[in-house]
Design a protein around this motif. Structure first.
Motif, PDB file in Angstrom:
ATOM      1  N   ASP A  94       0.858  -1.477  -0.134  1.00  0.00           N
ATOM      2  CA  ASP A  94       0.147  -0.290  -0.383  1.00  0.00           C
ATOM      3  C   ASP A  94       0.492   1.161  -0.422  1.00  0.00           C
ATOM      4  O   ASP A  94       1.626   1.031   0.367  1.00  0.00           O
ATOM      5  N   PHE A  95       0.360   2.343  -1.125  1.00  0.00           N
ATOM      6  CA  PHE A  95       1.696   3.385  -1.220  1.00  0.00           C
ATOM      7  C   PHE A  95      -0.019   4.886  -1.486  1.00  0.00           C
ATOM      8  O   PHE A  95      -0.440   4.398  -2.029  1.00  0.00           O
ATOM      9  N   PRO A  96       0.225   5.520  -0.493  1.00  0.00           N
ATOM     10  CA  PRO A  96       0.751   5.908   0.554  1.00  0.00           C
ATOM     11  C   PRO A  96       0.495   5.493   1.754  1.00  0.00           C
ATOM     12  O   PRO A  96      -0.978   4.889   1.899  1.00  0.00           O
ATOM     13  N   ARG A  97       1.405   4.780   2.815  1.00  0.00           N
ATOM     14  CA  ARG A  97       0.616   3.546   4.185  1.00  0.00           C
ATOM     15  C   ARG A  97      -0.114   5.449   4.835  1.00  0.00           C
ATOM     16  O   ARG A  97      -1.163   4.851   5.634  1.00  0.00           O
ATOM     17  N   PHE A  98       0.790   6.058   5.195  1.00  0.00           N
ATOM     18  CA  PHE A  98       0.044   7.089   6.078  1.00  0.00           C
ATOM     19  C   PHE A  98      -0.296   8.096   4.878  1.00  0.00           C
ATOM     20  O   PHE A  98       0.769   9.510   4.818  1.00  0.00           O
ATOM     21  N   GLU A  99      -1.447   8.285   5.001  1.00  0.00           N
ATOM     22  CA  GLU A  99      -2.335   9.589   4.153  1.00  0.00           C
ATOM     23  C   GLU A  99      -1.865  10.379   4.728  1.00  0.00           C
ATOM     24  O   GLU A  99      -2.288  11.707   3.916  1.00  0.00           O
ATOM     25  N   ASP A 100      -1.555  10.969   5.950  1.00  0.00           N
ATOM     26  CA  ASP A 100      -1.630  12.391   6.400  1.00  0.00           C
ATOM     27  C   ASP A 100      -0.335  12.555   6.377  1.00  0.00           C
ATOM     28  O   ASP A 100      -0.376  13.857   6.660  1.00  0.00           O
ATOM     29  N   SER A 101       0.706  12.048   5.540  1.00  0.00           N
ATOM     30  CA  SER A 101       1.465  12.340   5.448  1.00  0.00           C
ATOM     31  C   SER A 101       1.791  14.316   4.455  1.00  0.00           C
ATOM     32  O   SER A 101       0.676  13.603   3.362  1.00  0.00           O
ATOM     33  N   PRO A 102       2.260  15.301   4.455  1.00  0.00           N
ATOM     34  CA  PRO A 102       2.296  15.917   3.725  1.00  0.00           C
ATOM     35  C   PRO A 102       2.637  16.246   2.484  1.00  0.00           C
ATOM     36  O   PRO A 102       2.758  16.803   1.713  1.00  0.00           O
ATOM     37  N   TYR A 103       3.366  15.065   2.253  1.00  0.00           N
ATOM     38  CA  TYR A 103       4.102  14.345   0.710  1.00  0.00           C
ATOM     39  C   TYR A 103       2.828  13.935   0.413  1.00  0.00           C
ATOM     40  O   TYR A 103       2.879  14.265  -0.737  1.00  0.00           O
ATOM     41  N   VAL A 104       1.898  13.326   0.538  1.00  0.00           N
ATOM     42  CA  VAL A 104       1.009  12.623  -0.386  1.00  0.00           C
ATOM     43  C   VAL A 104       0.174  14.010  -1.316  1.00  0.00           C
ATOM     44  O   VAL A 104      -0.268  13.710  -2.510  1.00  0.00           O
ATOM     45  N   GLU A 105      -0.150  14.665  -0.259  1.00  0.00           N
ATOM     46  CA  GLU A 105      -1.214  16.143  -1.371  1.00  0.00           C
ATOM     47  C   GLU A 105       0.226  16.496  -2.133  1.00  0.00           C
ATOM     48  O   GLU A 105      -0.308  17.141  -3.524  1.00  0.00           O
ATOM     49  N   LYS A 106       0.909  17.155  -2.068  1.00  0.00           N
ATOM     50  CA  LYS A 106       2.517  17.658  -2.715  1.00  0.00           C
ATOM     51  C   LYS A 106       2.887  17.215  -3.455  1.00  0.00           C
ATOM     52  O   LYS A 106       2.047  17.806  -5.046  1.00  0.00           O
ATOM     53  N   TYR A 107       2.350  15.990  -3.903  1.00  0.00           N
ATOM     54  CA  TYR A 107       3.107  14.863  -4.465  1.00  0.00           C
ATOM     55  C   TYR A 107       1.471  14.417  -5.692  1.00  0.00           C
ATOM     56  O   TYR A 107       1.916  13.453  -6.004  1.00  0.00           O
ATOM     57  N   ASP A 108       0.333  14.331  -5.194  1.00  0.00           N
ATOM     58  CA  ASP A 108      -0.405  13.841  -5.426  1.00  0.00           C
ATOM     59  C   ASP A 108      -0.854  12.101  -6.115  1.00  0.00           C
ATOM     60  O   ASP A 108      -1.029  12.382  -6.875  1.00  0.00           O
ATOM     61  N   PHE A 109      -0.047  11.942  -4.652  1.00  0.00           N
ATOM     62  CA  PHE A 109       0.264  10.441  -4.596  1.00  0.00           C
ATOM     63  C   PHE A 109      -0.756   9.988  -4.958  1.00  0.00           C
ATOM     64  O   PHE A 109      -1.385   8.497  -5.264  1.00  0.00           O
ATOM     65  N   VAL A 110      -2.316  10.097  -4.615  1.00  0.00           N
ATOM     66  CA  VAL A 110      -3.147   9.458  -4.363  1.00  0.00           C
ATOM     67  C   VAL A 110      -4.375   9.267  -5.287  1.00  0.00           C
ATOM     68  O   VAL A 110      -5.226   8.708  -6.150  1.00  0.00           O
ATOM     69  N   ALA A 111      -3.657  10.346  -6.840  1.00  0.00           N
ATOM     70  CA  ALA A 111      -4.658  10.342  -8.257  1.00  0.00           C
ATOM     71  C   ALA A 111      -4.437   8.814  -8.918  1.00  0.00           C
ATOM     72  O   ALA A 111      -5.688   8.899  -9.122  1.00  0.00           O
ATOM     73  N   ASP A 112      -4.000   8.368  -8.807  1.00  0.00           N
ATOM     74  CA  ASP A 112      -3.328   6.857  -9.202  1.00  0.00           C
ATOM     75  C   ASP A 112      -3.881   5.999  -8.516  1.00  0.00           C
ATOM     76  O   ASP A 112      -3.262   5.374  -7.072  1.00  0.00           O
ATOM     77  N   VAL A 113      -5.211   4.895  -8.331  1.00  0.00           N
ATOM     78  CA  VAL A 113      -5.268   4.238  -7.394  1.00  0.00           C
ATOM     79  C   VAL A 113      -4.409   2.569  -7.910  1.00  0.00           C
ATOM     80  O   VAL A 113      -4.736   2.137  -6.717  1.00  0.00           O
ATOM     81  N   GLY A 114      -3.552   2.293  -8.484  1.00  0.00           N
ATOM     82  CA  GLY A 114      -2.473   1.805  -8.422  1.00  0.00           C
ATOM     83  C   GLY A 114      -3.431   0.083  -9.197  1.00  0.00           C
ATOM     84  O   GLY A 114      -3.735   0.216 -10.174  1.00  0.00           O
ATOM     85  N   ARG A 115      -2.967  -0.918  -8.371  1.00  0.00           N
ATOM     86  CA  ARG A 115      -3.598  -2.350  -8.516  1.00  0.00           C
ATOM     87  C   ARG A 115      -4.715  -2.566  -8.971  1.00  0.00           C
ATOM     88  O   ARG A 115      -4.964  -3.211 -10.458  1.00  0.00           O
ATOM     89  N   SER A 116      -5.264  -1.653  -8.009  1.00  0.00           N
ATOM     90  CA  SER A 116      -6.953  -1.724  -9.050  1.00  0.00           C
ATOM     91  C   SER A 116      -7.240  -1.708 -10.533  1.00  0.00           C
ATOM     92  O   SER A 116      -8.243  -2.264 -10.611  1.00  0.00           O
ATOM     93  N   MET A 117      -6.995  -0.768 -11.192  1.00  0.00           N
ATOM     94  CA  MET A 117      -6.580  -0.294 -12.071  1.00  0.00           C
ATOM     95  C   MET A 117      -6.619  -1.957 -13.066  1.00  0.00           C
ATOM     96  O   MET A 117      -7.114  -2.327 -13.993  1.00  0.00           O
ATOM     97  N   ALA A 118      -5.658  -3.236 -13.030  1.00  0.00           N
ATOM     98  CA  ALA A 118      -5.156  -4.169 -13.269  1.00  0.00           C
ATOM     99  C   ALA A 118      -6.561  -4.838 -12.741  1.00  0.00           C
ATOM    100  O   ALA A 118      -6.982  -6.361 -13.468  1.00  0.00           O
ATOM    101  N   THR A 119      -7.200  -5.021 -11.681  1.00  0.00           N
ATOM    102  CA  THR A 119      -7.714  -6.414 -11.299  1.00  0.00           C
ATOM    103  C   THR A 119      -9.425  -5.302 -11.038  1.00  0.00           C
ATOM    104  O   THR A 119     -10.090  -6.582 -10.779  1.00  0.00           O
ATOM    105  N   GLY A 120      -9.290  -4.684 -11.179  1.00  0.00           N
ATOM    106  CA  GLY A 120     -10.912  -4.426 -10.556  1.00  0.00           C
ATOM    107  C   GLY A 120     -11.137  -4.406  -9.495  1.00  0.00           C
ATOM    108  O   GLY A 120     -12.751  -4.381  -8.965  1.00  0.00           O
TER     109      GLY A 120
END
Length: 355
Positions: free
Chosen positions: A234-260
């Motif tokens: 899981d990435f990011p694991r700590f979603e309250d990290s200030p870097y999550v918003e700074k680098y827009d890490f949650v825009a890509d949902v990752g593996r679920s795009m392949a598995t549904g």
């Protein structure tokens, strides 16, 4: 200056303890294998795979090859946040390195391909990568080049040898040769205690003691072991990290795009750290430009830890110890069709609608 026998013995004991402690910290790390060849990876197959890897004519416009995004003249990536394919189109994710990619249980950031062979098929027919309409078009393009037909027949036999399965088989055979052994870490792990400097050893100890090896263990520092199943983190694991918003890490949902499966949201394959100093920018979206910042981000988002400047420097020094020896590669002389191009310009060519 004179030293007593007692002081010398004490010094040797302390040195032995220090070396033993450093070795203990290397328990989750292994030297990388020097070969990954499979039965049937003949010289002819590898050379054919090399030619196909470097050949941009396998793309719709004749401008993009495997090497365009996975540049073997450097870190095995392309140095861009996201790669550029045909017609200047760009994809959503950063190109992973192809060096040591054989030491992975799955390919692509979301792990949608289990093998190098299956991975090689994808970009050929991806709209924003090589842009071919289908694999039949790829095969037809190869068949239009007599020299390739000769190479395929010499490698796979004279009956129906030019197939997409044989093409990706050859590419994968070549990619299995792309290994970078004998890094400072490798030499250290097999007994050369002078291979790594003090900062690199401190960085290695910190790397293990803070939990980085939970994911980045094994010979490729990606959790891979021979015969292991693919694992995702899981990435990011700590979603309250200030870097999550700074680098827009949650825009890509990752593996679920392949598995549904929504349960796979924000899970990604653990990338190798081998030659990590050569593959900036970092992360699946290529938004982080420097290695030190990437270490800082990982500490915050995955470990909920804040490193000091000295610790960051030591960890970066350890990463430098992961640069291996690159094999000498000669560029292939690609076969051509005498007097005629296999790339046919369309009279109605215009801007792509994929932008």
């Amino acid at each position: 200056m004179k030293y007593s026998v007692t002081s010398i013995v004490q010094h040797l004991v302390l040195l032995a303890i220090s070396l033993a402690a450093a070795q203990a910290y290397a328990q989750d790390l292994e030297a990388i294998p020097k070969t990954a060849a499979k039965r049937g990876d003949s010289k002819e197959k590898i050379e054919l795979g090399k030619s196909l890897y470097f050949d941009p004519r396998l793309s719709a416009t004749g401008t993009v090859s495997c090497n365009s995004c996975h540049n073997l003249m450097e870190g095995g990536d392309d140095g861009r946040a996201t790669s550029m394919g045909v017609d200047g189109l760009t994809g959503p994710r950063n190109a992973p390195t192809v060096w040591n990619s054989v030491f992975q249980a799955s390919q692509f950031w979301d792990g949608r391909s289990a093998t190098l062979e299956d991975q090689a098929k994808g970009p050929m027919v991806a709209n924003v990568e090589m842009g071919m309409i289908g694999h039949d078009q790829v095969v037809s393009r190869i068949k239009d080049i007599p020299g390739y037909v000769v190479q395929f027949e010499a490698t796979f036999g004279k009956t129906d040898s030019v197939t997409i399965e044989n093409a990706v088989d050859a590419i994968a055979a070549f990619e299995r040769t792309l290994i970078t052994p004998n890094s400072a870490l490798d030499r250290y792990l097999v007994g050369d205690k002078q291979a790594m400097n003090e900062a690199q050893i401190r960085g290695m100890e910190l790397f293990e003691s803070t939990g980085c090896t939970e994911c980045h263990a094994g010979p490729a520092l990606n959790g891979w072991q021979p015969g292991s199943d693919a694992e995702f983190v899981d990435f990011p694991r700590f979603e309250d990290s200030p870097y999550v918003e700074k680098y827009d890490f949650v825009a890509d949902v990752g593996r679920s795009m392949a598995t549904g499966d929504n349960g796979d949201d924000h899970y990604f394959k653990t990338p190798t750290l081998r030659n990590i100093t050569l593959t900036a920018p970092y992360f699946h979206n290529g938004r982080v430009n420097s290695l030190t910042e990437a270490i800082r981000v990982m500490a915050s988002t995955q470990l909920d830890v804040k490193f000091t400047d000295q610790e960051l420097a030591d960890l970066a020094a350890f990463m430098e110890a992961l640069e291996g020896e690159f094999p000498n590669l000669t560029f292939p002389r690609l076969p051509s069709r005498s007097g005629e191009s296999v790339i046919h310009a369309s009279l109605n060519a215009g801007p792509s609608d994929q932008g």
